[in-house]
Design a protein around this motif. Structure first.
Motif, mmCIF file in Angstrom:
data_model
loop_
_atom_site.group_PDB
_atom_site.id
_atom_site.type_symbol
_atom_site.label_atom_id
_atom_site.label_comp_id
_atom_site.label_asym_id
_atom_site.label_seq_id
_atom_site.Cartn_x
_atom_site.Cartn_y
_atom_site.Cartn_z
ATOM 1 N N ASP A 36 -8.613 6.822 4.291
ATOM 2 C CA ASP A 36 -8.905 4.797 4.737
ATOM 3 C C ASP A 36 -9.181 4.310 3.486
ATOM 4 O O ASP A 36 -9.007 5.296 2.221
ATOM 5 C CB ASP A 36 -10.617 4.850 5.765
ATOM 6 C CG ASP A 36 -11.388 5.420 4.953
ATOM 7 O OD1 ASP A 36 -11.107 5.904 3.856
ATOM 8 O OD2 ASP A 36 -12.742 4.990 5.848
ATOM 9 N N ALA A 37 -9.246 3.922 3.262
ATOM 10 C CA ALA A 37 -9.109 2.380 1.416
ATOM 11 C C ALA A 37 -10.134 3.110 0.856
ATOM 12 O O ALA A 37 -10.262 3.157 -0.502
ATOM 13 C CB ALA A 37 -9.436 0.911 2.322
ATOM 14 N N ALA A 38 -11.452 2.612 1.046
ATOM 15 C CA ALA A 38 -12.909 3.796 1.216
ATOM 16 C C ALA A 38 -12.136 4.747 0.358
ATOM 17 O O ALA A 38 -13.190 4.833 -0.760
ATOM 18 C CB ALA A 38 -14.169 3.190 1.553
ATOM 19 N N ARG A 41 -10.554 4.643 -2.706
ATOM 20 C CA ARG A 41 -10.594 4.653 -4.132
ATOM 21 C C ARG A 41 -11.571 5.976 -4.791
ATOM 22 O O ARG A 41 -11.845 5.499 -5.716
ATOM 23 C CB ARG A 41 -12.061 3.245 -3.671
ATOM 24 C CG ARG A 41 -11.197 2.215 -3.154
ATOM 25 C CD ARG A 41 -11.860 0.738 -3.860
ATOM 26 N NE ARG A 41 -12.875 0.848 -2.463
ATOM 27 C CZ ARG A 41 -12.430 0.103 -1.392
ATOM 28 N NH1 ARG A 41 -11.430 -0.376 -0.816
ATOM 29 N NH2 ARG A 41 -13.816 0.355 0.133
ATOM 30 N N HIS A 42 -12.198 6.683 -4.367
ATOM 31 C CA HIS A 42 -12.992 7.851 -4.168
ATOM 32 C C HIS A 42 -12.275 7.960 -5.451
ATOM 33 O O HIS A 42 -12.859 8.529 -5.897
ATOM 34 C CB HIS A 42 -14.088 8.080 -3.088
ATOM 35 C CG HIS A 42 -14.710 9.575 -3.134
ATOM 36 N ND1 HIS A 42 -15.850 8.936 -4.400
ATOM 37 C CD2 HIS A 42 -14.581 10.111 -3.005
ATOM 38 C CE1 HIS A 42 -16.719 10.210 -4.497
ATOM 39 N NE2 HIS A 42 -15.596 10.876 -3.539
#
Length: 407
Positions: A36-38, A41-42
């Motif tokens: 997922d997007a989060a 980013r991580h």
């Protein structure tokens, strides 16, 4: 012998190991990592931080091991186990329960959402025939020639040396025995990359990712990269097993003893198929055109790693024998296919070649030899065991179980 750093996922002892024609792959985007997007980013944040400290790191495409399937001799269906499962057993039925390892390597049974067919995996007679065919293929005579340095050079008359050219990597020639036995193992593969591996399997949030995977996808490994590595128990002509001392500049297990190894490269398969692509352009769709070329890369890449890390020419290496798959629990259960490979050179000859330096000489600082007998007796009580990195431990455990040299 239990070691929390490592466990065996697949053990091919019943066949004394598998040869290339006895292995096939199934490639699909369904076998890729969930995300997922989060999480993305991580991963990007972790990669940026890591590269700022270790500028030599390189992001490349890797194969992701989702699960594997053992052939059934009784019906066209099959039984399956995924990397979250416990060690493969050799009862007449392959279990359909998924056992998810926690961070300490303990096993937690659960029922998988996807219901795999639970059939009689192997008849005793068929098992014996398959195992005997595998041994017979390995025991055939080899030709002896001399190289320019006067060192005995072993050329396998049954196999064009893998990795010498792209054509040999993608070759699908099989002898009569291979065709009779057929594929006994199917590896289900997707795609991932090294950046995703560092951002998931090596993330400080890996326990959270495993929990989310379990809750959202009924699979604790669903959000992890799980790149498939390869490793080699390389045995010399005078019955010595080769270990190398890892450099402090490598990303994992610096200073520890390891076996030669690395990763099969999806980009290499694309190049062998005439597709000039960068790492980011490698796709499952392209690889699906020739799954046999992926199998060839899996088996030949381990020989290439020996050539590059130990500086032993490919012509001195025997045919790779797949012993099984081990899991490294220091990196959240990362899988590695472990092979046995014989070498027609003595340990002294290998040592001389090593110190001349190969293409990846910077990855290690020393070479160590252990006799076959000592290797078979290694366990947690051995002083040397604590010096072995998890990948070496997994390979040693499989070597002790499979005994692919037939002795």
């Amino acid at each position: 012998m239990m070691d929390p750093e490592v466990s065996v996922l697949l053990d091919c002892a019943v066949w004394r190991g598998l040869l290339q024609p006895q292995v096939q792959v199934e490639l699909s985007e369904r076998y890729n990592r969930q995300t997922d997007a989060a999480l993305e980013r991580h991963i990007e944040e972790m990669w940026t931080e890591r590269v700022s400290k270790e500028s030599w790191l390189f992001n490349g495409a890797k194969f992701r091991l989702h699960s594997f399937c053992l052939a059934s001799f009784t019906c066209p269906s099959s039984s399956s186990v995924s990397p979250g499962y416990s060690s493969c057993t050799h009862s007449t039925r392959v279990p359909v329960l998924d056992c998810a390892e926690d961070q300490k390597g303990e096993l937690d049974n659960r029922q998988r959402e996807e219901k795999f067919c639970a059939t009689d995996a192997l008849h005793d007679a068929a098992l014996h025939d398959a195992a005997q065919n595998s041994l017979d293929q390995r025991n055939r005579s080899v030709n002896q020639t001399e190289n320019v340095d006067g060192v005995t050079q072993q050329t396998d008359s049954r196999l064009e040396r893998a990795s010498s050219t792209c054509d040999s990597r993608a070759s699908t020639d099989k002898n009569t025995d291979d065709q009779e036995v057929g594929a006994l193992l199917t590896l289900r593969l997707g795609l991932t990359c090294y950046k995703d591996y560092l951002g998931t399997n090596w993330s400080c949030r890996v326990a959270e990712l495993r929990q989310r995977g379990e809750e959202e996808f009924s699979d604790p490994l669903a959000l992890l990269a799980q790149p498939l590595g390869v490793g080699a128990v390389l045995c010399t002509d005078d019955r010595q097993v080769v270990f190398i001392r890892r450099s402090q500049r490598v990303a994992e297990a610096g200073g520890m003893l390891d076996i030669p190894g690395g990763h099969p490269e999806p980009k290499v398969v694309c190049e062998c198929l005439g597709q000039a692509v960068c790492e980011e352009q490698v796709s499952v769709a392209a690889l699906q055109q020739r799954p046999e070329a992926v199998v060839a890369e899996l088996f030949s890449s381990v020989c290439a790693e020996i050539r590059d890390e130990v500086n032993v020419p490919l012509s001195f290496l025997g045919e790779p024998v797949l012993m099984g798959v081990a899991l490294n629990h220091t990196s959240a259960g990362r899988p590695s296919a472990e092979f046995y490979i014989s070498c027609s050179l003595t340990s002294d000859e290998v040592r001389k070649l090593y110190w001349k330096g190969g293409a990846e000489a910077h990855e290690s600082t020393d070479i160590v030899f252990l006799s076959r007998t000592e290797t078979l007796q290694l366990d947690r009580s051995s002083a040397l065991w604590s010096e072995l990195c998890p990948s070496a431990k997994g390979a040693v455990l499989l070597y002790q179980s499979v005994k692919p040299d037939g002795e």
